[in-house]
Design an enzyme around this catalytic site. Structure first.
Site, short mmCIF file in Angstrom:
data_model
loop_
_atom_site.label_atom_id
_atom_site.label_comp_id
_atom_site.label_asym_id
_atom_site.label_seq_id
_atom_site.Cartn_x
_atom_site.Cartn_y
_atom_site.Cartn_z
N ASP A 164 50.06 46.01 37.47
CA ASP A 164 49.43 44.28 37.94
C ASP A 164 49.69 44.40 39.39
OD1 ASP A 164 48.89 41.17 38.88
OD2 ASP A 164 51.18 41.74 39.37
N SER A 165 48.89 43.79 40.71
CA SER A 165 48.95 44.20 42.03
C SER A 165 50.79 44.31 42.34
CB SER A 165 48.33 43.04 42.92
OG SER A 165 49.23 41.79 42.69
N GLU A 207 55.96 38.08 46.40
CA GLU A 207 56.76 39.38 46.04
C GLU A 207 57.42 39.50 46.70
OE1 GLU A 207 54.53 42.62 45.15
OE2 GLU A 207 54.26 40.64 43.64
N CYS A 245 46.68 33.45 37.19
CA CYS A 245 47.99 34.36 38.17
C CYS A 245 49.12 34.10 37.31
CB CYS A 245 47.97 34.24 40.14
SG CYS A 245 48.94 35.12 40.72
N THR A 246 49.16 36.13 37.45
CA THR A 246 50.25 36.04 35.97
C THR A 246 51.74 36.10 37.23
OG1 THR A 246 50.23 38.87 37.05
CG2 THR A 246 49.51 37.87 34.99
N HIS A 247 51.35 35.84 38.70
CA HIS A 247 52.86 35.84 39.52
C HIS A 247 53.04 34.39 39.09
CE1 HIS A 247 51.36 39.08 42.02
NE2 HIS A 247 52.53 39.60 42.42
N CYS A 303 46.77 41.17 35.03
CA CYS A 303 46.40 40.45 36.66
C CYS A 303 45.33 39.98 36.55
CB CYS A 303 46.26 41.54 37.73
SG CYS A 303 45.71 41.42 39.62
N ASN A 304 45.00 38.24 36.66
CA ASN A 304 43.49 38.33 36.39
C ASN A 304 42.71 38.57 37.72
OD1 ASN A 304 43.82 35.45 34.93
ND2 ASN A 304 46.08 36.24 36.52
N THR A 305 43.12 38.71 39.21
CA THR A 305 42.82 39.34 39.85
C THR A 305 41.57 40.42 40.20
OG1 THR A 305 44.65 37.78 40.94
CG2 THR A 305 42.36 38.75 42.76
N TYR A 328 46.37 41.26 45.59
CA TYR A 328 44.72 42.42 45.63
C TYR A 328 44.67 41.10 45.96
CZ TYR A 328 46.01 45.96 42.81
OH TYR A 328 46.52 47.15 42.12
N GLY A 329 44.31 39.38 45.87
CA GLY A 329 44.09 38.37 45.73
C GLY A 329 42.89 38.43 47.05
N1 DGL Z 1 48.99 38.60 39.82
C1 DGL Z 1 48.19 38.64 40.12
C2 DGL Z 1 46.63 38.16 39.41
O1 DGL Z 1 47.22 37.24 37.91
C3 DGL Z 1 47.49 38.47 41.63
C4 DGL Z 1 48.17 38.56 42.87
C5 DGL Z 1 47.46 39.27 43.96
O2 DGL Z 1 47.02 38.82 44.72
O3 DGL Z 1 48.43 39.67 43.96
O4 DGL Z 1 45.94 37.18 39.50
#
Ligand code: DGL
Length: 277
Positions: free
Chosen positions: A17-18, A159, A191-193, A80-82, A49-50
């Site tokens: 993931d990011s 984060e 988003c996985t966060h 990570c969705n992004t 990453y977003g």
């Molecule tokens: N955890 C990531 C997701 O699922 C993105 C978080 C980020 O912006 O880095 O999209």
């Protein structure tokens, strides 16, 4: 059983993931595959990453995929969705034989659960602007009233590792207020966060709003693909989970200690090749 006989326990699964968010997916995979060897990269040195370009996310994802396959991963989970939106196609074409699982916002389960047809989607700007998301919405949510909430700053705040910090709660409050005004009855955690702040999101949205977290669905898909794998010989010495970060090791350590209930070894990872920008 024969000594060193291959067993399913020796399956190696790479996950990235990011940053810290993908640990929500790692946790679900571990629940379903308690004996698998888990290899996880938190690219926290390059998060979030977003708000990055697709090219940047592709380059990071390809570098991390190469690292994890080099560590013996037999299956790769883009937690990570992004990164899935920006880079799953590139990763799959680089590794056409690879078993690769991506993560997408749970619009399909949301469509099944909503009663008023108004569904909020909390996700990064990158996910929401992607062609992949447009196609997902077209396939599963064309009949729904989707309310998209680009949660700027939320993953970055998480984060820090302090999910109850005022900065995190402020971000949650701002983004949830927008969705509350729109009377959504279901919220997709895209988003996985965000599962790590689900308690704050639920508190902001109220008890009647249902939250959709796809971690377990991703774990089930991982189990299905893992079932096709030839198992590698088990090594009694191998730890159950190895975690690397391109960011701060102490933050990952504290976060893993709080959220993971299985043994992990942690190590820093030198920044892999990164493009400018
Ligand atoms: N955890 C990531 C997701 O699922 C993105 C978080 C980020 O912006 O880095 O999209």
């Amino acid at each position: 059983m024969m000594k060193n006989a291959p067993t399913a326990s020796a399956i190696r699964i790479g996950v990235f993931d990011s940053g810290l968010g993908g640990l929500s997916v790692l946790r679900s995979i571990r629940q379903r595959l308690p004996d698998a060897r888990l290899l996880y990269v938190a690219d926290s040195g390059h998060a979030p990453y977003g708000e990055r370009s697709d090219d940047y996310i592709c380059a990071r994802s390809l570098a991390i995929a190469e690292f994890l396959f080099g560590q013996g991963a037999q299956l790769l989970v883009i937690a990570c969705n992004t990164a899935t939106a920006a880079a799953a196609t590139a990763v799959r074409s680089r590794y056409p034989e690879g078993r690769i699982v991506g993560v997408e916002p749970g619009l399909k389960p949301a469509a099944a659960l909503t009663r008023n047809g108004r569904v909020g989607v909390m996700a990064t700007t990158g996910t929401l602007r992607s062609e992949r998301f447009r196609l997902l919405a077209q396939a599963h949510a064309a009949h729904l009233d989707l309310r998209l909430q680009a949660c700027t700053g939320l993953a970055a705040a998480i984060e820090s590792g302090e999910v109850d910090a005022p900065a995190v709660r402020e971000r949650v409050a701002t983004h949830c207020a927008a969705l509350r005004e729109q009377a959504v009855d279901t919220v997709v955690l895209g988003c996985t966060h965000y599962p790590f702040v689900a308690h704050h999101i639920q508190a902001e949205m109220g008890p009647d709003v249902r939250l959709i977290d796809t971690s377990d669905a991703v774990a089930r898909r991982t189990v299905a693909l893992a079932g096709e794998l030839p198992a590698m010989p088990a090594s009694a010495a191998a730890p159950h989970a190895r975690l690397w970060t391109t960011g701060d090791l102490g933050t990952l350590q504290d976060f893993a200690h709080r959220w993971l209930d299985f043994p992990c070894t942690l190590a820093p990872l030198d920044p892999l090749a990164t493009p400018a920008g």
